[in-house]
Design an enzyme around this catalytic site. Sequence first.
Site, PDB file in Angstrom:
ATOM      1  N   GLU A 109     -61.479  -2.504  85.550  1.00  0.00           N
ATOM      2  CA  GLU A 109     -60.062  -2.174  85.651  1.00  0.00           C
ATOM      3  C   GLU A 109     -59.729  -1.766  87.081  1.00  0.00           C
ATOM      4  O   GLU A 109     -60.375  -0.868  87.645  1.00  0.00           O
ATOM      5  CB  GLU A 109     -59.676  -1.011  84.722  1.00  0.00           C
ATOM      6  CG  GLU A 109     -59.722  -1.329  83.250  1.00  0.00           C
ATOM      7  CD  GLU A 109     -59.182  -0.185  82.399  1.00  0.00           C
ATOM      8  OE1 GLU A 109     -58.356   0.607  82.915  1.00  0.00           O
ATOM      9  OE2 GLU A 109     -59.595  -0.082  81.235  1.00  0.00           O
ATOM     10  N   GLU A 154     -63.833   3.321  78.791  1.00  0.00           N
ATOM     11  CA  GLU A 154     -63.747   4.552  79.583  1.00  0.00           C
ATOM     12  C   GLU A 154     -64.350   5.736  78.820  1.00  0.00           C
ATOM     13  O   GLU A 154     -63.692   6.728  78.515  1.00  0.00           O
ATOM     14  CB  GLU A 154     -62.295   4.830  79.998  1.00  0.00           C
ATOM     15  CG  GLU A 154     -61.757   3.766  80.953  1.00  0.00           C
ATOM     16  CD  GLU A 154     -60.425   4.119  81.593  1.00  0.00           C
ATOM     17  OE1 GLU A 154     -60.199   3.712  82.747  1.00  0.00           O
ATOM     18  OE2 GLU A 154     -59.614   4.794  80.929  1.00  0.00           O
TER      19      GLU A 154
END
Length: 680
Positions: A577, A475
């Site tokens: 995710e 991320e």
Amino acid sequence: MVPHAGTDSEQWREVVRLGADLRRLAGVRGGRVRAEVALVWDWESYWALELDWRPSVDLTFRERVDAFYEALWREHVTVDFVHPSADISGYRVVVAPSSYLLTEASAKNLHRYVESGGNLLVSYFSGIVDEHDTIHPGAHPGALRELLGLSIEEFHPLREHETVTLTGGPDALTGAPIVARVWSERVRPAGAVTVRDFAEGPDAGHPAVTRHALGAGTAWYLATAPVTGLRDLLAQVLDHAGVSRPHGLPDTLELVRRGGHVFLINHGDQPVTVEGVSGVSVFDGVRHDGPVTVPAGAVTVVAESPSPRETRMKRILLTALLLLTALAVVPAHAQAGPGRLQIRGADVSSLAKSEALGGVYRDARGRRGDALAILSQAGLNYIRLKVWVNPADGYNTKSRVLAVARRVKALGMGLLVDFHYSDTWADPGKQYKPAAWEALPFEQLRQAVYDHTYDVLDALRDQGTTADMVQVGNEINGGLLWPDGSNSTWANTAALLNAGYDAAKAVSGSTRVVLHLANGGDNGLYRWWFDNAGAHGIRYDVIGLSYYSYWHGTPEAFQANLNDVASRYGKPVVVVETAYPFTTADDDGWENIITSAESYPGYPATPQGQSAMLARVADIVRAVPNGLGLGLFTWEATWTGVRGNGWDPADPSSGNGWENQALFGYDDRALPAMSVLGRR
């Protein structure tokens, strides 16, 4: 051998039949048994344990070995017998029953085995003396004290008819309490965690079964001799180690394969039928193409060979394979279609710690098993594992990832390795350097990224579990390794990411490198980020996204962004995710992150709502034009409410706040969403 009754007797005829049967088994000679489990057998320890002056006349090595062996064959697990000093590195589980005499060299061998990822179960009165019958120094069990993470303060032999029960619930197979005899010990943990206590007897309230995480493996200790429940205890060890067993076979049947032959031994008093065996019976020449019936108390040996139907199917499959090989030269984007996703995955980074702390996983029917095998059987085909550099709890390290990767690849699943380049969580709000890298000048920091990435991936390759995909950073909306790698200075961001890319490709050119951002519905973010990546020469193969519908925008915005970036940058996309709650209830005393009864409109926090949202995300990925939607990973599918397995690796008291979004329910069973994803 001629009995006193002469040749006109049943004993004589049985011996003649046995000789004829042994001749028919000549084809087995030289064949090998493949076993994932080994039992330790040491003649010197056997003799030493049974000398007259031992603490109890009921301490018998052979009886303990027989008990473990029977429990294992009833679990349909094939077993090898090994000496404690032998090379045991190839076994998932090694069982050492009452190894009273243990040399220093053998003890070190067992220690290395566990540190390297093995699972060792030791039973009571072990590691007491060396080869000279001299007691090992220090508290018992001297030779195994550090390995087991405990010491023994006192031995308590039980009287002939005395029994003790264990805490922790009944035997899962019979529903009866777990009862033991012969022996109990006053165990003091020194790093080991308690699995079951003694409920009564001289050691009531003290550990009877313990588990100790050491290196990449686990050492278990059993301080008594169960009369009931030994299979249940062994099943927990086997599940933890990822040892799969066939389902549906009666527990009176012993099944062993050796050198192209399958041995079926019926220990019961009723006939048993075994499905899926094709070949010719060695003893009577009968062809079996399906079920084989073994009479009570009998042995059947089948020389396995495919049935005519299987042969035809193999020809059909070979033809199909040749056709697919020919089609493989067509570019992937020309093969777009509505078929199953290439990647139907799950992140299970917390699994190793969960298992070490007693986490249990069951399939949809309630049968306990290996979580990875349950995911695979449901149709999932990829696993994601994160890597931290030096975390406080010792999990998600290189050695831990190596151990789980072996299990993943043994199931034929793909592997995505997620490098956080941190000692703890890395996400859009924090990208902390590992403590060991904190003071490094930038060029040395770049080299540390390369070296760490190469080290982990090279170790995976060396053990035959090469990573299929790799994330360099997690991320990384704002860059990585702040402040040096912040994308306020794109040149630094590029240098660090390219160091990870180059290391991955140096290990395996076929490994695909993923760049991963959060906020999967924010097209402005993705265009800004990947336009800059292109301008600064950042190398990558796949665009990875996080998409949580309750945080990252509508499914329509997510779909528009996914389609746009795949087309704009010409790269495949994968959701690394995603998740959705199946309940609002809590299971570990730590408030859940998502508590709304309907965190996205129209999708309630129920098993059905979870299934529907994850199916929608999967269908959006599958609809990406030109076949560029690879698939998705549910995040932390196995992070159930196990005490001690919390968010903070430095705080064992923390909970995880995520158990209501796992793919296993609070009854440990696989939720419907698992099979829904497996079919996508």
